[in-house]
Design a protein around this motif. Structure first.
Motif, PDB file in Angstrom:
ATOM      1  N   LYS A   8       0.840  -1.212   0.000  1.00  0.00           N
ATOM      2  CA  LYS A   8       0.000   0.000   0.000  1.00  0.00           C
ATOM      3  C   LYS A   8       0.872   1.257   0.000  1.00  0.00           C
ATOM      4  O   LYS A   8       0.610   2.190  -0.758  1.00  0.00           O
ATOM      5  CB  LYS A   8      -0.947   0.014   1.207  1.00  0.00           C
ATOM      6  N   GLU A   9       1.902   1.269   0.844  1.00  0.00           N
ATOM      7  CA  GLU A   9       2.798   2.424   0.875  1.00  0.00           C
ATOM      8  C   GLU A   9       3.560   2.555  -0.444  1.00  0.00           C
ATOM      9  O   GLU A   9       3.746   3.657  -0.951  1.00  0.00           O
ATOM     10  CB  GLU A   9       3.778   2.332   2.043  1.00  0.00           C
ATOM     11  N   ILE A  11       2.503   1.740  -3.359  1.00  0.00           N
ATOM     12  CA  ILE A  11       1.553   2.300  -4.327  1.00  0.00           C
ATOM     13  C   ILE A  11       1.456   3.810  -4.142  1.00  0.00           C
ATOM     14  O   ILE A  11       1.475   4.573  -5.121  1.00  0.00           O
ATOM     15  CB  ILE A  11       0.174   1.618  -4.192  1.00  0.00           C
ATOM     16  N   ILE A  12       1.383   4.258  -2.907  1.00  0.00           N
ATOM     17  CA  ILE A  12       1.317   5.696  -2.620  1.00  0.00           C
ATOM     18  C   ILE A  12       2.575   6.395  -3.130  1.00  0.00           C
ATOM     19  O   ILE A  12       2.502   7.420  -3.813  1.00  0.00           O
ATOM     20  CB  ILE A  12       1.137   5.947  -1.107  1.00  0.00           C
ATOM     21  N   LEU A  13       3.736   5.843  -2.800  1.00  0.00           N
ATOM     22  CA  LEU A  13       5.002   6.460  -3.219  1.00  0.00           C
ATOM     23  C   LEU A  13       5.139   6.483  -4.736  1.00  0.00           C
ATOM     24  O   LEU A  13       5.637   7.456  -5.311  1.00  0.00           O
ATOM     25  CB  LEU A  13       6.182   5.739  -2.567  1.00  0.00           C
ATOM     26  N   THR A  14       4.683   5.420  -5.379  1.00  0.00           N
ATOM     27  CA  THR A  14       4.705   5.382  -6.846  1.00  0.00           C
ATOM     28  C   THR A  14       3.765   6.427  -7.420  1.00  0.00           C
ATOM     29  O   THR A  14       4.104   7.114  -8.393  1.00  0.00           O
ATOM     30  CB  THR A  14       4.334   3.972  -7.354  1.00  0.00           C
ATOM     31  N   ALA A  15       2.598   6.584  -6.824  1.00  0.00           N
ATOM     32  CA  ALA A  15       1.650   7.605  -7.287  1.00  0.00           C
ATOM     33  C   ALA A  15       2.271   8.995  -7.158  1.00  0.00           C
ATOM     34  O   ALA A  15       2.152   9.820  -8.079  1.00  0.00           O
ATOM     35  CB  ALA A  15       0.343   7.515  -6.509  1.00  0.00           C
ATOM     36  N   THR A  42      -4.506  -6.480  -9.110  1.00  0.00           N
ATOM     37  CA  THR A  42      -3.870  -6.550  -7.798  1.00  0.00           C
ATOM     38  C   THR A  42      -3.906  -5.188  -7.112  1.00  0.00           C
ATOM     39  O   THR A  42      -4.124  -5.090  -5.902  1.00  0.00           O
ATOM     40  CB  THR A  42      -2.411  -7.044  -7.926  1.00  0.00           C
ATOM     41  N   LEU A  43      -3.737  -4.159  -7.895  1.00  0.00           N
ATOM     42  CA  LEU A  43      -3.806  -2.800  -7.360  1.00  0.00           C
ATOM     43  C   LEU A  43      -5.163  -2.554  -6.705  1.00  0.00           C
ATOM     44  O   LEU A  43      -5.251  -1.960  -5.630  1.00  0.00           O
ATOM     45  CB  LEU A  43      -3.564  -1.797  -8.495  1.00  0.00           C
ATOM     46  N   TYR A  44      -6.224  -3.075  -7.333  1.00  0.00           N
ATOM     47  CA  TYR A  44      -7.576  -2.860  -6.816  1.00  0.00           C
ATOM     48  C   TYR A  44      -7.858  -3.663  -5.543  1.00  0.00           C
ATOM     49  O   TYR A  44      -8.846  -3.408  -4.866  1.00  0.00           O
ATOM     50  CB  TYR A  44      -8.621  -3.157  -7.898  1.00  0.00           C
ATOM     51  N   LYS A  45      -6.986  -4.576  -5.185  1.00  0.00           N
ATOM     52  CA  LYS A  45      -7.116  -5.264  -3.895  1.00  0.00           C
ATOM     53  C   LYS A  45      -6.718  -4.334  -2.750  1.00  0.00           C
ATOM     54  O   LYS A  45      -7.104  -4.544  -1.610  1.00  0.00           O
ATOM     55  CB  LYS A  45      -6.243  -6.519  -3.862  1.00  0.00           C
ATOM     56  N   HIS A  46      -5.921  -3.330  -3.096  1.00  0.00           N
ATOM     57  CA  HIS A  46      -5.429  -2.383  -2.092  1.00  0.00           C
ATOM     58  C   HIS A  46      -6.227  -1.080  -2.083  1.00  0.00           C
ATOM     59  O   HIS A  46      -6.450  -0.494  -1.030  1.00  0.00           O
ATOM     60  CB  HIS A  46      -3.947  -2.089  -2.332  1.00  0.00           C
ATOM     61  N   ASP A  59      -3.266  11.892   2.400  1.00  0.00           N
ATOM     62  CA  ASP A  59      -3.014  11.524   3.799  1.00  0.00           C
ATOM     63  C   ASP A  59      -1.515  11.428   4.059  1.00  0.00           C
ATOM     64  O   ASP A  59      -1.023  11.873   5.105  1.00  0.00           O
ATOM     65  CB  ASP A  59      -3.697  10.197   4.141  1.00  0.00           C
ATOM     66  N   TYR A  60      -0.792  10.860   3.116  1.00  0.00           N
ATOM     67  CA  TYR A  60       0.662  10.745   3.241  1.00  0.00           C
ATOM     68  C   TYR A  60       1.295  12.137   3.244  1.00  0.00           C
ATOM     69  O   TYR A  60       2.200  12.424   4.035  1.00  0.00           O
ATOM     70  CB  TYR A  60       1.208   9.905   2.080  1.00  0.00           C
ATOM     71  N   TYR A  61       0.799  12.997   2.385  1.00  0.00           N
ATOM     72  CA  TYR A  61       1.276  14.373   2.251  1.00  0.00           C
ATOM     73  C   TYR A  61       1.106  15.145   3.559  1.00  0.00           C
ATOM     74  O   TYR A  61       1.931  15.992   3.897  1.00  0.00           O
ATOM     75  CB  TYR A  61       0.498  15.036   1.110  1.00  0.00           C
TER      76      TYR A  61
END
Length: 192
Positions: A8-9, A11-15, A42-46, A59-61
């Motif tokens: 999950k993290e 994915i956030i960092l990649t985004a 798989t992305l949609y599982k997260h 939220d990360y920001y």
């Protein structure tokens, strides 16, 4: 940390990386999946949607917002010291993670996204109100001139921060963000 949380993290960092490189128009679940080397399913599982990913990015920001505000309140800083602490922590955060400034520079785009506009407004208003309230507190304590308009002064402080961050991005990070922001901030603080 579990592999689910790490993914999950990741994915956030990649985004954030994609937003930094390609802007929000370049952000897609397909691009995230490609860079994560996973299937789009798989992305949609997260995350159920691109909007949910963007909300996770926001939220990360803002993950340090509460800590910064609580530290200022707990240490009972003067208004000027509190504002300086606030500005310094964000300058350090962005300087150590330059891609994060792409989020700061995207408020205008994000405010038009139906599922995201409310969150962007919350972030913006929370930061602006915090600075404005510090200024009001400083006026009440006699630390800041009583003729200062707290809302306008907050706009000047945060607008300067945003403008310098944009210049830093445009100039390919060729100067110290923290140093430039604190220099400008000190000029601003001298007038109050």
């Amino acid at each position: 940390m579990s592999s689910y949380i790490k993914r999950k993290e990741g994915i956030i960092l990649t985004a954030i990386e994609i937003i930094d490189e390609l802007g929000f128009q370049g952000l897609s679940t397909k691009e995230i999946a490609k860079r994560q080397k996973i299937a789009e399913g798989t992305l949609y599982k997260h995350y159920r949607s691109k909007d949910e990913i963007i909300l996770a990015v926001l939220d990360y920001y803002t993950m340090f917002d509460d800590v910064i505000k609580q530290t200022i309140e707990m240490k009972n800083f003067s208004a000027k010291d509190g504002i300086t602490y606030f500005i310094t922590r964000y300058a350090e955060y962005y300087e150590s993670y330059p891609a994060m400034t792409s989020i700061l520079q995207s408020y205008e785009i994000l405010k038009n996204e139906a599922g995201i506009a409310h969150r962007i407004s919350e972030i913006f208003e929370s930061r602006a109100n915090f600075i404005e309230n510090l200024i009001k507190k400083g006026i009440d304590r006699g630390e800041i001139r009583p003729d200062i308009d707290s809302e306008s002064y907050s706009d000047i402080i945060l607008g300067t921060f945003t403008a310098i961050s944009l210049k830093w991005r445009m100039r390919k990070y060729n100067f110290s963000l923290k140093e430039r922001i604190l220099t400008a901030h000190n000029y601003i603080m001298e007038t109050c």
